[in-house]
Enzyme design. Structure first.
Site, PDB file in Angstrom:
ATOM      1  CD  GLU A   2      -8.479   5.302  -1.650  1.00 17.00           C
ATOM      2  OE1 GLU A   2      -9.463   5.156  -0.907  1.00 17.00           O
ATOM      3  OE2 GLU A   2      -7.372   5.685  -1.228  1.00 17.00           O
ATOM      4  CG  HIS A  28      -8.881  -0.393   4.243  1.00 17.75           C
ATOM      5  ND1 HIS A  28      -8.702  -0.478   2.872  1.00 17.75           N
ATOM      6  CD2 HIS A  28      -8.425   0.832   4.604  1.00 17.75           C
ATOM      7  CE1 HIS A  28      -8.145   0.644   2.435  1.00 17.75           C
ATOM      8  NE2 HIS A  28      -7.965   1.457   3.467  1.00 17.75           N
ATOM      9  CG  ASP A  29     -11.046   3.270   3.462  1.00 22.33           C
ATOM     10  OD1 ASP A  29     -10.679   3.311   4.661  1.00 22.33           O
ATOM     11  OD2 ASP A  29     -10.348   3.686   2.525  1.00 22.33           O
ATOM     12  CG  ASP A  44      -2.220   0.659   1.028  1.00 22.73           C
ATOM     13  OD1 ASP A  44      -2.247   1.667   0.300  1.00 22.73           O
ATOM     14  OD2 ASP A  44      -3.235   0.179   1.572  1.00 22.73           O
ATOM     15  CG  ASP A 104      -4.250   6.024   0.868  1.00 23.27           C
ATOM     16  OD1 ASP A 104      -5.286   5.357   1.023  1.00 23.27           O
ATOM     17  OD2 ASP A 104      -4.007   7.069   1.503  1.00 23.27           O
TER      18      ASP A 104
END
Length: 543
Positions: A243, A317-318, A99, A201
C-alpha cells in the site's frame, strides 16, 4: 517481465472479516463465516482472498492495531479456524493473502508495554522516541493521519513516542535491526502455514526519518524491502502488494521490477485523489475530473512498461463505495456498476474486488456522528467542528468519503440484518438490503454478480487480458475507450462514464464479435453509435 506468475492471472477478493459473515450470532463477522461462504467465492471465480487483519487486537483501528501477530482475535475465532480457512480455500484453488501491518503495532503489544517501562528497557528502541522540543511541546510538526500531532507524551519517561495513526498505534523503529528480524520471523511463521502472500499496510512509511519529518519513501525503504524479500517470501512464489499512497510509476518500478527483488506490485492511489480539492484533505470534495482519470489510468498502464506490475481497484476497506462516488447508485446502479467493472478488469494488472462490490452495494448515509464507528471519521468530525466547520458540511463529507461506507455488513439475503447475523451487527446494515443482496443477485442471470463472474472467466481464457498492450483511444471526455493488443489480436473497450448519451465513432477497424457488454449492442452499429448512459462493451476487432 520474463517469468510469469500465478498472481498475474488471478482476480483477488478482499474480505473485511468483521463485516463479511457472522457464524456465531455475536454481531461480528468471523473466520468460520468466511469458510461458510467459500463456495460462493469459488462460484465467482476468484483465485485469492486478501484478508484484512485477523490478528489479536484491542480494535482501536479495527484490527490494524495488532497486539499479537501470531494469535487470532478472539471475536474472529481460533488459530485452528485460521488453519482450516487456509486448507479449505486451497481445496478450491484460492490462496489466502494476509494483511501485514508492520509500520506500527498496538500500544498493548508486549514490545510496547516493555518499551514504555524505562528509557533503558531492551525494547525501548523498538519504537520511535524523542525529547520534547525546547519549549517543552511536541518534538516537531509531524501530524497523524487520524488528526492532531503524530507525537504522544509518555508521562512516565518524559519522552514522546511517534504514532502516524492513532495514539494507540505506536510506530515501529525500522532502523533497529532487531525489529526487522522479529518481523521477518513472524512473516515466516505465516508462510510456513501455507498462505499465498501479503498485502503490506502503509509499507512506504517504514523508511521514515521522523527527525527530518520524512515519512513516505524514506532513504532506506527499498533496502529494507530487499532485505525482507531475501529473509522471507523471496524463496516462494507469493503475491506481495504494497500500500503506497505516494507512488508514481517511477517509484512503483522500484518496488515491483522483478530484477530488484522487492514486491510483486503496489497499490497506487493517484486516481483515488481525483475527487478532492487541490491541496486539501480527502474530506474537501471536488467533482471527479474524467479527463484526468483517463490520463492517470493510461499513464499507469503504459509507463510501467513491463518493468513492474499493476494492481487494479476501485474499492477497499478505506474507500467509499465507488458506485456511489463515481458511478450512479440510483437510476443506473446496475449499469454503472457493470461499466466500472468492465472498465477496470479489461486493463493490464491484477484486479481486486472488495466484498459487496460484485453485487453493487452502495454508500450508507448517516445523520449524526453517533452512527459512525470509524476512528478516522470520528476524530475528523470533532476536529472540524472545533475549527468552525458546519455540522451539515462535515456529515456530508463523511457520507461521501467516510470509511464506514465500505465496512457495512455484506448483504447476503433479504432476511433480518441482511442474513449477515442473527443479531444487531457491530455497525448498522444499509437499509437497501431487501433489494440489493447476494441471494437476489444469484437468482438474476442479468445481475452485476454475473458480469464479474464473466470478467474473471474471460481473464482465465484470454491471455490478451493479462499480457496485452494498452492504448488509449482519443474520445470526448465522458467516453473512456482503449485498445488491448496481443499476438495479432486486438480488443476495443468502450465505456460511457456518465448519465448522458454520447456519440462514439471508431473508423480504423471492424468489429468481429462482442466479448462482453452491459446492455445489448449491435455489431453493425458498434463502431459508430450513440452510447446510452453508462453503456460499456468490449469487441474483438477484425485483423
Amino acid at each position: 517481465m520474463s517469468q510469469k506468475h500465478w498472481w498475474q492471472e488471478v482476480v483477488v477478493y478482499q474480505i473485511y472479516p468483521r463485516s463479511f459473515k457472522d457464524s456465531n450470532g455475536d454481531g461480528i463477522g468471523d473466520l468460520p463465516g468466511i469458510i461458510e461462504k467459500l463456495d460462493y467465492l469459488e462460484k465467482l471465480g476468484i483465485g485469492a482472498i486478501w484478508l484484512s487483519p485477523v490478528y489479536q487486537s484491542p480494535n482501536d483501528d479495527n484490527g490494524y492495531d495488532i497486539s499479537d501477530y501470531e494469535a487470532i482475535m478472539t471475536e474472529f475465532g481460533t488459530m485452528e479456524d485460521m488453519d482450516r480457512l487456509i486448507a479449505e480455500a486451497k481445496k478450491r484453488n484460492i490462496r489466502i493473502i494476509m494483511d501485514l501491518v508492520v509500520n506500527h503495532t498496538s500500544d498493548e503489544h508486549t514490545w510496547f508495554v516493555e518499551a514504555r517501562k524505562s528509557k533503558d528497557n531492551p525494547y525501548r528502541d523498538y519504537y520511535v522516541w524523542a525529547d520534547p522540543s525546547e519549549d517543552g511541546g511536541v518534538p516537531n510538526g509531524l501530524r497523524s493521519a487520524f488528526s492532531g500531532s503524530a507525537w504522544q507524551l509518555d508521562e512516565a519517561t518524559g519522552q514522546y513516542y511517534l504514532h502516524l495513526f492513532s495514539k494507540k498505534q505506536p510506530d515501529l523503529n525500522w532502523q533497529n535491526e532487531k525489529v526487522r528480524q522479529a518481523v521477518y520471523q513472524m512473516m515466516n511463521f505465516w508462510i510456513d502455514k501455507g498462505i499465498g502472500g501479503f498485502r503490506m499496510d502503509v509499507i512506504d512509511l517504514i523508511g521514515k526519518v521522523p527527525e527530518k519529518e520524512i515519512t513516505g519513501n524514506g532513504p532506506r525503504l527499498h533496502e529494507f524491502l530487499q532485505e525482507m524479500n531475501q529473509a522471507t517470501f523471496g524463496k516462494h512464489d507469493l503475491l506481495t502488494v504494497g500500500e503506497t499512497w505516494g507512488a508514481t510509476p517511477e517509484i512503483a518500478k522500484l518496488y515491483s521490477n522483478p530484477d530488484r527483488h522487492e514486491l510483486s506490485m503496489v497499490f497506487q492511489f493517484e486516481h483515488i485523489g481525483l475527487d478532492q480539492q487541490e491541496g486539501g484533505e480527502k474530506w474537501d470534495l471536488a467533482p471527479v475530473d474524467l479527463g484526468k482519470l483517463k490520463q492517470i489510468f493510461a499513464k499507469w498502464q503504459t509507463e510501467l512498461d513491463n518493468q513492474g506490475w499493476n494492481s487494479l481497484f476501485w474499492n477497499n476497506h478505506d474507500l467509499p463505495r465507488m458506485i456511489s462516488r463515481w458511478g450512479n447508485d440510483g437510476q443506473y446502479r446496475v449499469e454503472s456498476a457493470k461499466m466500472l467493472a468492465i472498465l477496470l478488469h479489461m486493463q493490464k494488472g491484477t484486479p481486486y474486488i472488495y466484498q459487496g462490490e460484485e453485487i453493487g452495494m452502495t454508500n450508507t448515509a448517516i445523520t449524526d456522528i453517533s452512527q459512525a464507528r470509524d476512528i478516522e471519521t470520528i476524530n475528523m468530525y470533532h476536529e472540524r467542528l472545533a475549527n468552525g466547520y458546519a455540522k451539515e458540511d462535515i456529515i456530508h463529507s463523511i457520507n461521501v468519503k467516510g470509511r464506514d461506507n465500505a465496512r457495512r455488513p455484506v448483504q447476503w439475503n433479504n432476511h433480518a440484518f441482511a442474513g449477515f447475523s442473527t443479531v444487531e451487527p457491530w455497525i448498522a446494515v444499509n437499509d437497501n438490503y431487501e433489494k440489493i443482496n447476494v441471494e437476489q443477485a444469484l437468482a438474476d442471470p442479468d445481475s452485476i454478480f454475473y458480469t464479474y463472474q464473466k470478467l474473471i472467466a474471460l481473464r482465465k481464457a484470454n491471455p490478451i487480458m493479462i499480457w496485452g498492450d494498452f492504448e488509449l483511444v482519443d474520445t470526448q471526455e465522458e467516453v473512456f475507450a482503449y485498445l488491448r493488443k496481443y499476438q495479432g489480436e486486438t480488443w476495443l473497450v468502450v465505456t460511457n462514464f456518465s448519465n448522458e448519451a454520447h456519440d462514439f465513432k471508431y473508423d480504423n477497424a471492424k468489429a468481429k464479435e462482442v466479448v462482453i457488454e452491459n446492455m445489448p449492442v449491435q455489431l453493425s452499429e458498434c463502431l459508430d453509435l450513440t452510447l446510452k448512459p453508462w453503456q460499456a462493451f468490449v469487441v474483438k476487432l477484425e485483423a
